[in-house]
Design a protein around this motif. Structure first.
Motif, PDB file in Angstrom:
ATOM      1  N   VAL A 168       0.851  -1.188   0.000  1.00 44.78           N
ATOM      2  CA  VAL A 168       0.000   0.000   0.000  1.00 44.78           C
ATOM      3  C   VAL A 168       0.886   1.237   0.000  1.00 44.78           C
ATOM      4  CG1 VAL A 168      -1.739   1.298   1.287  1.00 44.78           C
ATOM      5  CG2 VAL A 168      -1.888  -1.196   1.140  1.00 44.78           C
ATOM      6  N   VAL A 169       0.657   2.132  -0.967  1.00 47.24           N
ATOM      7  CA  VAL A 169       1.446   3.364  -1.105  1.00 47.24           C
ATOM      8  C   VAL A 169       0.500   4.530  -1.359  1.00 47.24           C
ATOM      9  CG1 VAL A 169       3.450   2.127  -2.038  1.00 47.24           C
ATOM     10  CG2 VAL A 169       1.721   3.073  -3.602  1.00 47.24           C
ATOM     11  N   ASN A 170       1.006   5.750  -1.123  1.00 46.99           N
ATOM     12  CA  ASN A 170       0.215   6.917  -1.515  1.00 46.99           C
ATOM     13  C   ASN A 170       0.432   7.211  -2.998  1.00 46.99           C
ATOM     14  OD1 ASN A 170       2.498   8.713  -1.910  1.00 46.99           O
ATOM     15  ND2 ASN A 170       2.631   8.900   0.319  1.00 46.99           N
ATOM     16  N   ARG A 171      -0.373   8.074  -3.548  1.00 44.56           N
ATOM     17  CA  ARG A 171      -0.343   8.302  -5.004  1.00 44.56           C
ATOM     18  C   ARG A 171       0.880   9.083  -5.473  1.00 44.56           C
ATOM     19  NH1 ARG A 171      -4.652   6.739  -7.909  1.00 44.56           N
ATOM     20  NH2 ARG A 171      -6.450   5.966  -6.730  1.00 44.56           N
ATOM     21  N   ASP A 172       1.652   9.629  -4.537  1.00 47.16           N
ATOM     22  CA  ASP A 172       2.885  10.326  -4.904  1.00 47.16           C
ATOM     23  C   ASP A 172       4.112   9.432  -4.751  1.00 47.16           C
ATOM     24  OD1 ASP A 172       1.570  12.745  -5.450  1.00 47.16           O
ATOM     25  OD2 ASP A 172       1.558  13.274  -3.314  1.00 47.16           O
ATOM     26  N   HIS A 173       3.917   8.210  -4.370  1.00 46.92           N
ATOM     27  CA  HIS A 173       5.046   7.292  -4.164  1.00 46.92           C
ATOM     28  C   HIS A 173       5.699   6.971  -5.517  1.00 46.92           C
ATOM     29  CE1 HIS A 173       7.278   3.663  -2.973  1.00 46.92           C
ATOM     30  NE2 HIS A 173       7.139   4.088  -1.722  1.00 46.92           N
ATOM     31  N   PRO A 174       7.024   6.802  -5.541  1.00 44.94           N
ATOM     32  CA  PRO A 174       7.710   6.487  -6.807  1.00 44.94           C
ATOM     33  C   PRO A 174       7.193   5.223  -7.493  1.00 44.94           C
ATOM     34  CG  PRO A 174       9.291   7.133  -5.136  1.00 44.94           C
ATOM     35  CD  PRO A 174       7.977   7.030  -4.438  1.00 44.94           C
ATOM     36  N   LEU A 175       6.584   4.315  -6.725  1.00 45.61           N
ATOM     37  CA  LEU A 175       6.084   3.072  -7.324  1.00 45.61           C
ATOM     38  C   LEU A 175       4.596   3.140  -7.671  1.00 45.61           C
ATOM     39  CD1 LEU A 175       7.863   0.491  -4.971  1.00 45.61           C
ATOM     40  CD2 LEU A 175       8.573   1.204  -7.259  1.00 45.61           C
ATOM     41  N   ALA A 176       3.987   4.296  -7.527  1.00 47.33           N
ATOM     42  CA  ALA A 176       2.541   4.400  -7.697  1.00 47.33           C
ATOM     43  C   ALA A 176       2.073   4.046  -9.099  1.00 47.33           C
ATOM     44  CB  ALA A 176       2.079   5.812  -7.337  1.00 47.33           C
ATOM     45  N   ASN A 177       2.967   4.138 -10.088  1.00 45.43           N
ATOM     46  CA  ASN A 177       2.567   3.820 -11.463  1.00 45.43           C
ATOM     47  C   ASN A 177       2.723   2.341 -11.797  1.00 45.43           C
ATOM     48  OD1 ASN A 177       5.338   3.795 -11.383  1.00 45.43           O
ATOM     49  ND2 ASN A 177       5.626   4.802 -13.374  1.00 45.43           N
ATOM     50  N   ARG A 178       3.225   1.556 -10.845  1.00 41.82           N
ATOM     51  CA  ARG A 178       3.381   0.112 -11.076  1.00 41.82           C
ATOM     52  C   ARG A 178       2.020  -0.591 -11.012  1.00 41.82           C
ATOM     53  NH1 ARG A 178       8.371  -2.333  -9.764  1.00 41.82           N
ATOM     54  NH2 ARG A 178      10.091  -0.889 -10.169  1.00 41.82           N
ATOM     55  N   GLN A 179       1.923  -1.701 -11.721  1.00 38.75           N
ATOM     56  CA  GLN A 179       0.727  -2.526 -11.672  1.00 38.75           C
ATOM     57  C   GLN A 179       0.841  -3.605 -10.595  1.00 38.75           C
ATOM     58  OE1 GLN A 179      -2.085  -1.891 -13.522  1.00 38.75           O
ATOM     59  NE2 GLN A 179      -0.901  -0.055 -14.028  1.00 38.75           N
ATOM     60  N   GLN A 180       2.089  -3.967 -10.270  1.00 38.26           N
ATOM     61  CA  GLN A 180       2.347  -4.977  -9.256  1.00 38.26           C
ATOM     62  C   GLN A 180       3.775  -4.820  -8.754  1.00 38.26           C
ATOM     63  OE1 GLN A 180       1.524  -8.514 -11.487  1.00 38.26           O
ATOM     64  NE2 GLN A 180       3.507  -8.526 -12.519  1.00 38.26           N
ATOM     65  N   ILE A 181       4.119  -5.511  -7.676  1.00 38.91           N
ATOM     66  CA  ILE A 181       5.441  -5.409  -7.074  1.00 38.91           C
ATOM     67  C   ILE A 181       6.048  -6.802  -6.963  1.00 38.91           C
ATOM     68  CG2 ILE A 181       6.711  -4.831  -4.954  1.00 38.91           C
ATOM     69  CD1 ILE A 181       5.825  -2.414  -6.550  1.00 38.91           C
ATOM     70  N   ASP A 182       7.237  -6.967  -7.526  1.00 37.46           N
ATOM     71  CA  ASP A 182       7.900  -8.267  -7.428  1.00 37.46           C
ATOM     72  C   ASP A 182       8.672  -8.357  -6.123  1.00 37.46           C
ATOM     73  OD1 ASP A 182      10.931  -7.532  -7.981  1.00 37.46           O
ATOM     74  OD2 ASP A 182       9.728  -6.432  -9.455  1.00 37.46           O
ATOM     75  N   ALA A 183       9.030  -9.571  -5.741  1.00 35.43           N
ATOM     76  CA  ALA A 183       9.691  -9.811  -4.464  1.00 35.43           C
ATOM     77  C   ALA A 183      11.017  -9.078  -4.350  1.00 35.43           C
ATOM     78  CB  ALA A 183       9.892 -11.314  -4.268  1.00 35.43           C
ATOM     79  N   GLN A 184      11.767  -9.028  -5.443  1.00 37.40           N
ATOM     80  CA  GLN A 184      13.074  -8.359  -5.402  1.00 37.40           C
ATOM     81  C   GLN A 184      12.914  -6.879  -5.054  1.00 37.40           C
ATOM     82  OE1 GLN A 184      15.340  -8.741  -9.005  1.00 37.40           O
ATOM     83  NE2 GLN A 184      17.108  -7.628  -8.205  1.00 37.40           N
ATOM     84  N   THR A 185      11.918  -6.220  -5.641  1.00 32.90           N
ATOM     85  CA  THR A 185      11.681  -4.813  -5.333  1.00 32.90           C
ATOM     86  C   THR A 185      11.214  -4.636  -3.895  1.00 32.90           C
ATOM     87  OG1 THR A 185      11.092  -4.359  -7.639  1.00 32.90           O
ATOM     88  CG2 THR A 185      10.386  -2.754  -5.994  1.00 32.90           C
ATOM     89  N   LEU A 186      10.329  -5.509  -3.447  1.00 30.69           N
ATOM     90  CA  LEU A 186       9.837  -5.431  -2.069  1.00 30.69           C
ATOM     91  C   LEU A 186      10.982  -5.477  -1.067  1.00 30.69           C
ATOM     92  CD1 LEU A 186       7.542  -5.413   0.021  1.00 30.69           C
ATOM     93  CD2 LEU A 186       7.413  -7.907  -0.219  1.00 30.69           C
ATOM     94  N   GLY A 187      11.970  -6.304  -1.343  1.00 25.46           N
ATOM     95  CA  GLY A 187      13.097  -6.455  -0.427  1.00 25.46           C
ATOM     96  C   GLY A 187      13.958  -5.224  -0.299  1.00 25.46           C
TER      97      GLY A 187
END
Length: 292
Positions: A168-187
């Protein structure tokens, strides 16, 4: 033997002190001691060991306490059964819920239940699942809404729905334009999470260990609402039920891939407990959720 003997006995068992127990029961200490003596004479055994600096239950006392508590629970259930009205024109429903379900689940359930049964009084209280199970066994609640990991054999669970946790992110977060998040990015992310008192945090930590992830936990909070506010006002992300973000226009829920973080929400009920008409109506209402 009178009912007050049992109440006095359980008060002493709880406080481990005759003076404090007498104060809690609003009687004099000599009167309470006399009632305990009568109970022991009636049962033909000592219930308390008075030889130490504090009062302790004997082995017989430990056994009797278990049955005494259950007897009082059954008597209270009997009172509710007498006053229960099958047409739901009056009654009381006591619900316990784990905090992560409060923002999106209890509201719609309560709204629909109240629309159908407006004369039923509702008492709703948030608490941890461990505490919830304890209080269900003590007959403080009619049912609970929690997770499928039930600890007590005296509690039964009924599935409600499969819940998905997301980033969960706010709409100004750098990842807000992503459709999904992979495990590597989450880490690699900096997160704000519920603290370790929550079952949700335990599930998140387990997920990270299973996938060898090491995100930085920069902030912790002891309420879902606090986590949401931190996500709204900082560049931090969180792992929360996806429905939490769907209820707010300023938040986004990004699914985790390739393995989702899911869990089962359940109704918890004490086995063999009396089911009031209100309890049965709520179970019937909540049951269809598992098919959504």
């Amino acid at each position: 033997m009178l009912l007050r003997h049992i109440h006095y006995f359980l008060a002493v068992a709880e406080h481990r002190n005759f003076t404090r127990a007498a104060s809690a029961m609003h009687v004099s200490q000599p009167a309470l001691s006399q009632q305990i003596k009568q109970l022991e004479e009636n049962l033909g055994t000592r219930l308390f060991d008075r030889s130490g600096r504090s009062i302790a239950l004997t082995d017989a006392g430990e056994v009797y306490a278990r049955y005494a508590r259950r007897a009082l629970q059954d008597l209270d259930a009997g009172k509710r059964a007498i006053h229960d009205v099958s047409d739901l024109s009056r009654g009381l429903l006591r619900i316990a819920i784990t905090p992560t379900f409060t923002p999106y689940l209890i509201g719609p359930l309560v709204r629909t239940f109240h629309e159908r049964h407006a004369h039923i009084r509702l008492q709703v209280e948030e608490m941890s699942q461990e505490r919830m199970e304890e209080r269900l066994l003590e007959d403080d609640f009619d049912l609970g809404i929690a997770f499928a990991d039930v600890h007590s054999r005296d509690i039964e669970s009924r599935p409600l729905l499969e819940e998905r946790l997301a980033l969960v992110v706010n709409r100004d977060h750098p990842l807000a334009n992503r459709q999904q998040i992979d495990a590597q990015t989450l880490g690699t992310l900096s997160l704000v999470l519920l603290n370790t008192e929550f079952a949700t945090r335990e599930q998140i930590d387990r997920y990270c260990r299973q996938h060898a992830l090491h995100p930085q936990v920069m902030m912790e909070a002891n309420s879902v609402s606090a986590v949401i506010e931190m996500v709204r006002h900082t560049p931090l992300a969180s792992l929360l039920p996806a429905q939490v973000a769907q209820e707010r226009a300023d938040l986004l829920a990004l699914p985790l891939t390739p393995t989702e973080l899911t869990r089962t929400a359940v109704l918890l009920l004490r086995k063999d407990a009396y089911r009031s008409a209100a309890t049965r109506a709520f179970i019937a209402l909540a049951g269809p959720l598992k098919r959504e």
